[in-house]
Write a protein that holds these residues in place. Structure first.
Motif, PDB file in Angstrom:
ATOM      1  N   VAL A   1      -7.987  -3.847  -2.887  1.00  0.00           N
ATOM      2  CA  VAL A   1      -9.275  -3.985  -2.474  1.00  0.00           C
ATOM      3  C   VAL A   1     -10.111  -5.125  -2.147  1.00  0.00           C
ATOM      4  O   VAL A   1     -10.390  -4.964  -0.760  1.00  0.00           O
ATOM      5  CB  VAL A   1      -9.702  -2.813  -3.316  1.00  0.00           C
ATOM      6  CG1 VAL A   1     -11.758  -2.244  -2.911  1.00  0.00           C
ATOM      7  CG2 VAL A   1      -8.872  -1.183  -3.000  1.00  0.00           C
ATOM      8  N   ASP A   2      -9.249  -6.075  -2.878  1.00  0.00           N
ATOM      9  CA  ASP A   2     -10.123  -7.332  -2.786  1.00  0.00           C
ATOM     10  C   ASP A   2      -9.385  -8.114  -1.871  1.00  0.00           C
ATOM     11  O   ASP A   2     -10.441  -9.176  -1.943  1.00  0.00           O
ATOM     12  CB  ASP A   2      -9.991  -7.831  -4.844  1.00  0.00           C
ATOM     13  CG  ASP A   2     -11.314  -7.460  -5.699  1.00  0.00           C
ATOM     14  OD1 ASP A   2     -12.063  -6.238  -4.960  1.00  0.00           O
ATOM     15  OD2 ASP A   2     -11.243  -7.056  -6.662  1.00  0.00           O
TER      16      ASP A   2
ATOM     17  N   PHE B   1      -4.711  -1.803  -7.588  1.00  0.00           N
ATOM     18  CA  PHE B   1      -5.707  -1.431  -6.894  1.00  0.00           C
ATOM     19  C   PHE B   1      -6.655  -2.555  -6.422  1.00  0.00           C
ATOM     20  O   PHE B   1      -7.133  -2.486  -5.112  1.00  0.00           O
ATOM     21  CB  PHE B   1      -5.815   0.584  -7.104  1.00  0.00           C
ATOM     22  CG  PHE B   1      -4.957   1.005  -6.946  1.00  0.00           C
ATOM     23  CD1 PHE B   1      -5.206   1.438  -5.598  1.00  0.00           C
ATOM     24  CD2 PHE B   1      -4.913   2.622  -7.712  1.00  0.00           C
ATOM     25  CE1 PHE B   1      -3.846   2.731  -5.089  1.00  0.00           C
ATOM     26  CE2 PHE B   1      -3.841   3.253  -7.489  1.00  0.00           C
ATOM     27  CZ  PHE B   1      -3.758   3.002  -5.952  1.00  0.00           C
ATOM     28  N   ASP B   2      -7.309  -2.839  -7.490  1.00  0.00           N
ATOM     29  CA  ASP B   2      -8.537  -3.826  -7.318  1.00  0.00           C
ATOM     30  C   ASP B   2      -8.216  -5.088  -6.588  1.00  0.00           C
ATOM     31  O   ASP B   2      -8.521  -5.841  -6.007  1.00  0.00           O
ATOM     32  CB  ASP B   2      -8.679  -4.381  -8.827  1.00  0.00           C
ATOM     33  CG  ASP B   2      -9.324  -3.338  -9.377  1.00  0.00           C
ATOM     34  OD1 ASP B   2      -9.916  -1.757  -8.690  1.00  0.00           O
ATOM     35  OD2 ASP B   2      -9.590  -3.121 -10.717  1.00  0.00           O
TER      36      ASP B   2
ATOM     37  N   ARG C   1       0.583  -1.233   0.001  1.00  0.00           N
ATOM     38  CA  ARG C   1      -0.190   0.357   0.374  1.00  0.00           C
ATOM     39  C   ARG C   1       1.126   1.231  -0.088  1.00  0.00           C
ATOM     40  O   ARG C   1       0.403   2.182  -0.638  1.00  0.00           O
ATOM     41  CB  ARG C   1      -0.920  -0.007   1.330  1.00  0.00           C
ATOM     42  CG  ARG C   1      -2.162  -1.297   1.176  1.00  0.00           C
ATOM     43  CD  ARG C   1      -3.175  -0.914   1.764  1.00  0.00           C
ATOM     44  NE  ARG C   1      -2.084  -1.424   3.575  1.00  0.00           N
ATOM     45  CZ  ARG C   1      -2.379  -2.233   4.252  1.00  0.00           C
ATOM     46  NH1 ARG C   1      -3.275  -3.904   3.331  1.00  0.00           N
ATOM     47  NH2 ARG C   1      -2.282  -2.553   5.300  1.00  0.00           N
TER      48      ARG C   1
ATOM     49  N   ARG D   1      -8.144   1.045   4.244  1.00  0.00           N
ATOM     50  CA  ARG D   1      -9.690   0.694   2.825  1.00  0.00           C
ATOM     51  C   ARG D   1      -9.653   1.983   1.943  1.00  0.00           C
ATOM     52  O   ARG D   1      -9.518   1.722   1.303  1.00  0.00           O
ATOM     53  CB  ARG D   1     -10.305   0.246   3.082  1.00  0.00           C
ATOM     54  CG  ARG D   1     -11.237  -1.098   2.394  1.00  0.00           C
ATOM     55  CD  ARG D   1     -12.216  -2.259   2.602  1.00  0.00           C
ATOM     56  NE  ARG D   1     -13.232  -1.970   1.170  1.00  0.00           N
ATOM     57  CZ  ARG D   1     -12.791  -3.194   1.302  1.00  0.00           C
ATOM     58  NH1 ARG D   1     -11.758  -3.928   1.203  1.00  0.00           N
ATOM     59  NH2 ARG D   1     -13.616  -3.767   0.166  1.00  0.00           N
ATOM     60  N   GLY D   2     -10.387   2.761   3.035  1.00  0.00           N
ATOM     61  CA  GLY D   2     -11.115   4.016   2.823  1.00  0.00           C
ATOM     62  C   GLY D   2     -10.123   4.270   2.122  1.00  0.00           C
ATOM     63  O   GLY D   2     -10.048   6.101   1.628  1.00  0.00           O
TER      64      GLY D   2
ATOM     65  N   ARG E   1      -7.473   5.562  -4.799  1.00  0.00           N
ATOM     66  CA  ARG E   1      -7.178   4.631  -6.480  1.00  0.00           C
ATOM     67  C   ARG E   1      -8.132   5.755  -7.505  1.00  0.00           C
ATOM     68  O   ARG E   1      -7.514   5.830  -8.550  1.00  0.00           O
ATOM     69  CB  ARG E   1      -8.123   3.669  -6.073  1.00  0.00           C
ATOM     70  CG  ARG E   1      -8.723   3.174  -7.493  1.00  0.00           C
ATOM     71  CD  ARG E   1      -9.570   1.279  -7.294  1.00  0.00           C
ATOM     72  NE  ARG E   1      -9.136   0.717  -8.435  1.00  0.00           N
ATOM     73  CZ  ARG E   1     -10.428   1.287  -9.688  1.00  0.00           C
ATOM     74  NH1 ARG E   1     -11.363   2.106  -9.485  1.00  0.00           N
ATOM     75  NH2 ARG E   1     -10.963   0.340 -10.432  1.00  0.00           N
ATOM     76  N   ALA E   2      -9.556   6.621  -6.944  1.00  0.00           N
ATOM     77  CA  ALA E   2     -10.703   7.634  -7.617  1.00  0.00           C
ATOM     78  C   ALA E   2      -9.002   8.897  -8.083  1.00  0.00           C
ATOM     79  O   ALA E   2      -9.441   8.975  -9.346  1.00  0.00           O
ATOM     80  CB  ALA E   2     -11.753   7.778  -6.676  1.00  0.00           C
TER      81      ALA E   2
ATOM     82  N   LEU F   1      -7.713   3.861   0.481  1.00  0.00           N
ATOM     83  CA  LEU F   1      -6.961   3.140  -0.489  1.00  0.00           C
ATOM     84  C   LEU F   1      -7.734   3.542  -1.821  1.00  0.00           C
ATOM     85  O   LEU F   1      -8.059   3.954  -2.564  1.00  0.00           O
ATOM     86  CB  LEU F   1      -6.840   1.513  -0.044  1.00  0.00           C
ATOM     87  CG  LEU F   1      -6.431   0.815  -1.590  1.00  0.00           C
ATOM     88  CD1 LEU F   1      -4.592   0.836  -1.264  1.00  0.00           C
ATOM     89  CD2 LEU F   1      -6.209  -0.866  -1.361  1.00  0.00           C
ATOM     90  N   GLN F   2      -9.323   2.797  -1.374  1.00  0.00           N
ATOM     91  CA  GLN F   2      -9.944   3.701  -2.499  1.00  0.00           C
ATOM     92  C   GLN F   2     -10.391   5.435  -2.908  1.00  0.00           C
ATOM     93  O   GLN F   2     -10.710   5.518  -3.935  1.00  0.00           O
ATOM     94  CB  GLN F   2     -11.344   3.804  -1.545  1.00  0.00           C
ATOM     95  CG  GLN F   2     -11.644   1.960  -1.553  1.00  0.00           C
ATOM     96  CD  GLN F   2     -13.041   1.450  -0.608  1.00  0.00           C
ATOM     97  OE1 GLN F   2     -13.934   2.402  -0.041  1.00  0.00           O
ATOM     98  NE2 GLN F   2     -13.033   0.149  -1.076  1.00  0.00           N
ATOM     99  N   ASP F   3      -9.965   5.893  -2.363  1.00  0.00           N
ATOM    100  CA  ASP F   3      -9.413   7.275  -2.377  1.00  0.00           C
ATOM    101  C   ASP F   3      -8.134   7.694  -3.240  1.00  0.00           C
ATOM    102  O   ASP F   3      -8.580   8.015  -3.914  1.00  0.00           O
ATOM    103  CB  ASP F   3      -9.898   8.332  -0.908  1.00  0.00           C
ATOM    104  CG  ASP F   3     -10.900   8.079  -0.646  1.00  0.00           C
ATOM    105  OD1 ASP F   3     -12.856   7.807  -0.347  1.00  0.00           O
ATOM    106  OD2 ASP F   3     -10.881   9.161   0.918  1.00  0.00           O
TER     107      ASP F   3
END
Length: 396
Positions: free
Chosen positions: A309-310, A305-306, A273, A319-320, A326-327, A322-324
């Motif tokens: 996240v998965d 990233f997928d 990460r 996790r949050g 990624r976007a 990481l998603q931010d």
């Protein structure tokens, strides 16, 4: 909302100065366009539901949004309520009066503020790596554990440092040695600070600082496109090394070995990460040469990233973040590469000089020598006078 109109006053005019000159009886008005249309309405609500209708009307006014207004004579305009007064009187039951000043909404002819995606991505990467380090510090099981588990985790940090040195050499084989020396110094200092007495938060922060300083050292003090690309390549090698089987938990193990395996898995996940955060930070300042380069990096990051996240819920906050990240990363790279030239194939009858091909493909370009050098580099030609008859070039 329906209402009754007691009075309708409309104001208009023209904007501009009136020029009056000395010793002249003829002035001049310099028209700068009309004023915005204003509608002064005196309205009222009457009946058993007058108060309820007036309250709904006032709520609508307070929203401050543009909306349609039907004036007497069924004239329909789009307006915004600028000022208003609501009057209620004890002597008038079931009666509410309002004085409202509307202005035409018009259109915004100036472009809206645009998001600076490089800055947005850089901020997201900095926030993400801080969140990743904090989550890793909470996830590692060092405090109160056996000395063997602490030594095993320290050995994992040593393996990381050695792998980073190897990655730097592979990615920067032809790079200036000063960047390699600086990067090697950071990994040496990190390895020297490892020990069984190091607390989990300290190890997580040290790892985060190592990856950040290491990637900056490889990019150099004034990085160009190639230096950043090589730094990103080195980071990718670290990411792939952290996925090697040596980092994976054991299938059957004792309680002590389970603790050690959990620590290895947590540390490997934290490293991955943090590496993604550093790749995103470097990509925020990367000037892509072609559209295809941007697409390649975007697809590679999207896949990574997928996977992360998965992988599971992960530690709190990771996790949050990481998603931010990624976007922001995928949007920033898409924006950066959208206006770049694409790679296309070319075929000519015979080998030709680089400058001749540059004149053929980019006629009228002001930087033909630079374009010729780019063609030679992209085709891998040994001599600029003999470029292969088939290869790839930029579309423009």
């Amino acid at each position: 909302i329906p209402f009754k109109v007691a009075g309708d006053q409309r104001r208009g005019g023209q904007r501009g100065p009136l020029h009056e000159y000395p010793d002249r009886d003829q002035p001049y008005f310099e028209g700068l366009g009309r004023n915005g249309k204003r509608f002064e309405l005196k309205i009222y609500f009457v009946g058993a539901e007058a108060d309820l209708q007036a309250e709904r009307f006032e709520v609508l006014l307070w929203k401050g949004e543009a909306g349609p207004l039907v004036l007497p004579g069924f004239v329909r305009v789009t307006v915004v309520a600028q000022t208003w007064t609501i009057d209620r009187s004890a002597g008038k039951a079931n009666w509410v009066e309002a004085h409202v000043s509307f202005v035409e909404a018009g259109h915004n002819h100036w472009p809206a503020a645009q998001t600076s995606w490089p800055h947005r991505l850089r901020d997201a990467a900095l926030a993400a790596r801080t969140a990743f380090a904090a989550a890793l510090g909470k996830q590692l099981q060092i405090d109160g554990r056996s000395q063997e588990a602490s030594e095993d985790l320290a050995a994992g940090g040593m393996t990381l440092a050695q792998g980073m040195n190897t990655s730097a050499l592979l990615a920067f084989g032809a790079a200036p040695s000063i960047g390699l020396v600086a990067a090697a110094t950071l990994t040496f200092e990190f390895a020297a600070g490892l020990g069984v007495s190091m607390a989990a938060p300290a190890l997580a922060v040290a790892t985060q600082r190592l990856l950040a300083g290491w990637s900056d050292a490889l990019a150099g003090p004034q990085p160009d496109r190639r230096a950043r690309a090589r730094a990103i390549d080195a980071l990718w090698q670290v990411y792939e090394a952290s996925q090697a089987p040596a980092w994976s938990p054991l299938d059957e193990a004792t309680p002590l070995e389970i603790d050690m395996a959990d620590n290895r898995a947590a540390y490997a996940g934290g490293v991955r990460r943090l590496v993604l955060a550093e790749i995103a930070r470097q990509a925020a300042s990367l000037d892509f040469a072609t559209y295809d380069d941007a697409v390649h990096l975007r697809e590679r990051l999207a896949a990574a990233f997928d996977v992360e996240v998965d992988a599971g819920p992960g530690p709190d906050g990771a996790r949050g973040a990481l998603q931010d990240l990624r976007a922001a990363t995928l949007q920033a790279i898409s924006t950066a590469g959208a206006d770049k030239a694409r790679l296309v194939s070319y075929t000519v009858p015979h080998p030709r000089p680089a400058l001749a091909l540059a004149q053929l493909f980019y006629a009228g370009a002001a930087d033909l020598p630079a374009r010729a050098a780019e063609l030679r580099e992209r085709t891998g030609a040994v001599h600029p006078a003999f470029l292969p008859p088939e290869g790839e070039r930029l579309s423009r």
